[in-house]
Design a protein around this motif. Structure first.
Motif, PDB file in Angstrom:
ATOM      1  N   LYS A  52      14.926 -32.346  -8.870  1.00  0.00           N
ATOM      2  CA  LYS A  52      13.549 -31.873  -8.858  1.00  0.00           C
ATOM      3  C   LYS A  52      13.283 -30.951  -7.681  1.00  0.00           C
ATOM      4  CE  LYS A  52      11.234 -35.551 -11.391  1.00  0.00           C
ATOM      5  NZ  LYS A  52      10.248 -36.624 -11.321  1.00  0.00           N
ATOM      6  N   ASP A  53      13.858 -31.258  -6.542  1.00  0.00           N
ATOM      7  CA  ASP A  53      13.676 -30.415  -5.359  1.00  0.00           C
ATOM      8  C   ASP A  53      14.311 -29.042  -5.571  1.00  0.00           C
ATOM      9  OD1 ASP A  53      12.308 -32.455  -4.152  1.00  0.00           O
ATOM     10  OD2 ASP A  53      14.034 -33.202  -2.996  1.00  0.00           O
ATOM     11  N   LYS A  54      15.431 -28.999  -6.280  1.00  0.00           N
ATOM     12  CA  LYS A  54      16.135 -27.741  -6.491  1.00  0.00           C
ATOM     13  C   LYS A  54      15.420 -26.843  -7.506  1.00  0.00           C
ATOM     14  CE  LYS A  54      20.722 -29.495  -5.382  1.00  0.00           C
ATOM     15  NZ  LYS A  54      22.048 -29.792  -5.890  1.00  0.00           N
ATOM     16  N   GLN A  55      14.699 -27.459  -8.450  1.00  0.00           N
ATOM     17  CA  GLN A  55      14.023 -26.665  -9.475  1.00  0.00           C
ATOM     18  C   GLN A  55      12.830 -25.925  -8.868  1.00  0.00           C
ATOM     19  OE1 GLN A  55      12.892 -29.435 -12.490  1.00  0.00           O
ATOM     20  NE2 GLN A  55      14.913 -29.465 -13.451  1.00  0.00           N
ATOM     21  N   LYS A  56      12.659 -24.686  -9.274  1.00  0.00           N
ATOM     22  CA  LYS A  56      11.535 -23.886  -8.804  1.00  0.00           C
ATOM     23  C   LYS A  56      10.366 -24.068  -9.761  1.00  0.00           C
ATOM     24  CE  LYS A  56      14.296 -20.241  -6.740  1.00  0.00           C
ATOM     25  NZ  LYS A  56      14.601 -18.811  -6.774  1.00  0.00           N
ATOM     26  N   VAL A  57       9.176 -24.179  -9.205  1.00  0.00           N
ATOM     27  CA  VAL A  57       7.980 -24.281 -10.011  1.00  0.00           C
ATOM     28  C   VAL A  57       7.489 -22.858 -10.275  1.00  0.00           C
ATOM     29  CG1 VAL A  57       5.625 -25.144 -10.110  1.00  0.00           C
ATOM     30  CG2 VAL A  57       7.399 -26.496  -8.984  1.00  0.00           C
ATOM     31  N   VAL A  58       7.424 -22.494 -11.566  1.00  0.00           N
ATOM     32  CA  VAL A  58       7.008 -21.155 -11.963  1.00  0.00           C
ATOM     33  C   VAL A  58       5.607 -21.259 -12.552  1.00  0.00           C
ATOM     34  CG1 VAL A  58       7.503 -19.182 -13.439  1.00  0.00           C
ATOM     35  CG2 VAL A  58       9.384 -20.500 -12.459  1.00  0.00           C
ATOM     36  N   LYS A  59       4.677 -20.505 -11.995  1.00  0.00           N
ATOM     37  CA  LYS A  59       3.311 -20.480 -12.511  1.00  0.00           C
ATOM     38  C   LYS A  59       3.106 -19.176 -13.266  1.00  0.00           C
ATOM     39  CE  LYS A  59       1.198 -23.497  -9.153  1.00  0.00           C
ATOM     40  NZ  LYS A  59       0.094 -23.688  -8.238  1.00  0.00           N
ATOM     41  N   TYR A  60       2.441 -19.282 -14.415  1.00  0.00           N
ATOM     42  CA  TYR A  60       2.187 -18.130 -15.269  1.00  0.00           C
ATOM     43  C   TYR A  60       0.964 -17.382 -14.758  1.00  0.00           C
ATOM     44  CZ  TYR A  60       1.113 -15.452 -19.448  1.00  0.00           C
ATOM     45  OH  TYR A  60       0.832 -14.441 -20.331  1.00  0.00           O
ATOM     46  N   ASP A  61       1.140 -16.090 -14.511  1.00  0.00           N
ATOM     47  CA  ASP A  61       0.031 -15.244 -14.080  1.00  0.00           C
ATOM     48  C   ASP A  61      -0.513 -14.520 -15.319  1.00  0.00           C
ATOM     49  OD1 ASP A  61      -1.799 -13.854 -12.593  1.00  0.00           O
ATOM     50  OD2 ASP A  61      -0.360 -12.320 -11.952  1.00  0.00           O
ATOM     51  N   TYR A  62      -1.694 -14.931 -15.777  1.00  0.00           N
ATOM     52  CA  TYR A  62      -2.264 -14.412 -17.017  1.00  0.00           C
ATOM     53  C   TYR A  62      -3.128 -13.176 -16.802  1.00  0.00           C
ATOM     54  CZ  TYR A  62      -6.347 -16.911 -15.319  1.00  0.00           C
ATOM     55  OH  TYR A  62      -7.365 -17.360 -14.544  1.00  0.00           O
ATOM     56  N   GLN A  63      -3.417 -12.829 -15.588  1.00  0.00           N
ATOM     57  CA  GLN A  63      -4.314 -11.701 -15.345  1.00  0.00           C
ATOM     58  C   GLN A  63      -3.632 -10.393 -15.718  1.00  0.00           C
ATOM     59  OE1 GLN A  63      -5.654 -11.989 -11.330  1.00  0.00           O
ATOM     60  NE2 GLN A  63      -6.995 -13.724 -11.759  1.00  0.00           N
ATOM     61  N   GLY A  64      -4.366  -9.565 -16.461  1.00  0.00           N
ATOM     62  CA  GLY A  64      -3.848  -8.267 -16.874  1.00  0.00           C
ATOM     63  C   GLY A  64      -2.968  -8.346 -18.107  1.00  0.00           C
ATOM     64  N   LYS A  65      -2.856  -9.519 -18.719  1.00  0.00           N
ATOM     65  CA  LYS A  65      -2.028  -9.679 -19.912  1.00  0.00           C
ATOM     66  C   LYS A  65      -2.913 -10.017 -21.110  1.00  0.00           C
ATOM     67  CE  LYS A  65       1.958 -11.053 -17.261  1.00  0.00           C
ATOM     68  NZ  LYS A  65       2.899 -12.076 -16.956  1.00  0.00           N
ATOM     69  N   ILE A  66      -2.365  -9.844 -22.288  1.00  0.00           N
ATOM     70  CA  ILE A  66      -3.100 -10.096 -23.527  1.00  0.00           C
ATOM     71  C   ILE A  66      -3.198 -11.592 -23.761  1.00  0.00           C
ATOM     72  CG2 ILE A  66      -3.053  -9.776 -26.026  1.00  0.00           C
ATOM     73  CD1 ILE A  66      -1.543  -7.177 -25.559  1.00  0.00           C
ATOM     74  N   ASP A  67      -4.397 -12.036 -24.155  1.00  0.00           N
ATOM     75  CA  ASP A  67      -4.600 -13.436 -24.500  1.00  0.00           C
ATOM     76  C   ASP A  67      -3.980 -13.682 -25.870  1.00  0.00           C
ATOM     77  OD1 ASP A  67      -5.431 -16.018 -24.863  1.00  0.00           O
ATOM     78  OD2 ASP A  67      -7.578 -15.587 -24.807  1.00  0.00           O
ATOM     79  N   PRO A  68      -3.019 -14.604 -25.993  1.00  0.00           N
ATOM     80  CA  PRO A  68      -2.353 -14.806 -27.284  1.00  0.00           C
ATOM     81  C   PRO A  68      -3.253 -15.432 -28.339  1.00  0.00           C
ATOM     82  CG  PRO A  68      -1.616 -16.443 -25.705  1.00  0.00           C
ATOM     83  CD  PRO A  68      -2.472 -15.478 -24.958  1.00  0.00           C
ATOM     84  N   PHE A  69      -4.406 -15.966 -27.949  1.00  0.00           N
ATOM     85  CA  PHE A  69      -5.287 -16.621 -28.895  1.00  0.00           C
ATOM     86  C   PHE A  69      -6.397 -15.711 -29.408  1.00  0.00           C
ATOM     87  CE2 PHE A  69      -3.523 -19.937 -26.155  1.00  0.00           C
ATOM     88  CZ  PHE A  69      -2.861 -20.673 -27.120  1.00  0.00           C
ATOM     89  N   GLU A  70      -6.508 -14.506 -28.880  1.00  0.00           N
ATOM     90  CA  GLU A  70      -7.504 -13.559 -29.353  1.00  0.00           C
ATOM     91  C   GLU A  70      -6.918 -12.714 -30.477  1.00  0.00           C
ATOM     92  OE1 GLU A  70      -9.301 -11.031 -26.474  1.00  0.00           O
ATOM     93  OE2 GLU A  70     -10.052 -12.692 -25.279  1.00  0.00           O
ATOM     94  N   SER A  71      -7.776 -12.255 -31.366  1.00  0.00           N
ATOM     95  CA  SER A  71      -7.350 -11.410 -32.468  1.00  0.00           C
ATOM     96  C   SER A  71      -6.905 -10.050 -31.931  1.00  0.00           C
ATOM     97  CB  SER A  71      -8.506 -11.229 -33.446  1.00  0.00           C
ATOM     98  OG  SER A  71      -8.138 -10.312 -34.448  1.00  0.00           O
TER      99      SER A  71
END
Length: 179
Positions: A52-71
């Motif tokens: 667990k210590d070796k694994q990197k925590v990756v956070k998704y940056d949604y700003q400036g990207k298309i919302d997958p739930f919008e038409s």
């Protein structure tokens, strides 16, 4: 192979399946080896903490990207927000209770200062109409009186449910004299 009507097809010889023999193992050879430290449960907990210590925590940056739930198909913003199809709070005139297709133009009166048109219902009842008079079920309004016709602008819903201004012209009915 080609066969005629009375010919019998020849039996084709299929090759016999080949037999493979060997030792069958239940697990691949890499899994047969057991590490000594994995047998102790305390060592397993320590190994999991290290992973667990070796694994990197990756956070998704949604700003400036298309919302997958919008038409993906975006409609233009409504331009007709000011046009409302609600019924007016005033008392409706008899001309507003019938459709425009049931009204016919009988006469146009042209004076110096204004113009008046005479319209008739399907049952024969007549009305005097001026510019600005409400007429028809779709909040139609007389916008212009010409020499031989009247122009009515009314609000109609299109196939998407948006309000559109529809312009229609009722022409003068000429009655032919029967002699």
């Amino acid at each position: 192979m080609i066969f005629a009507c009375d010919d019998k097809p020849r039996a084709e010889k299929k090759p016999a399946p080949s037999v493979i023999s060997g030792k069958i193992t239940s697990q691949p050879s890499s899994q047969n080896k057991v590490k000594k430290n994995t047998l102790n449960p305390k060592n397993n907990i320590q190994i999991l903490k290290q992973k667990k210590d070796k694994q990197k925590v990756v956070k998704y940056d949604y700003q400036g990207k298309i919302d997958p739930f919008e038409s993906l198909i975006q409609e233009k913003p409504e331009e007709n927000r000011s046009l409302v199809i609600e019924r007016p709070k005033r008392i409706l005139t008899p001309l507003e209770k019938i459709g425009v297709n049931q009204i016919r133009l009988v006469a146009v009166i042209i004076m110096k200062n204004r113009r008046i048109a005479m319209v008739e219902e399907a049952n024969g009842k007549g009305y005097e109409v001026g510019i600005g008079t409400y007429i028809g079920k779709n909040q139609g309004k007389v916008s212009e009186i010409k020499d031989s016709s009247i122009v009515i602008k009314e609000l109609v819903k299109d196939y998407k449910g948006r309000l559109k201004e529809h312009v229609l012209e009722i022409k003068l009915n000429k009655i032919e004299d029967k002699e």
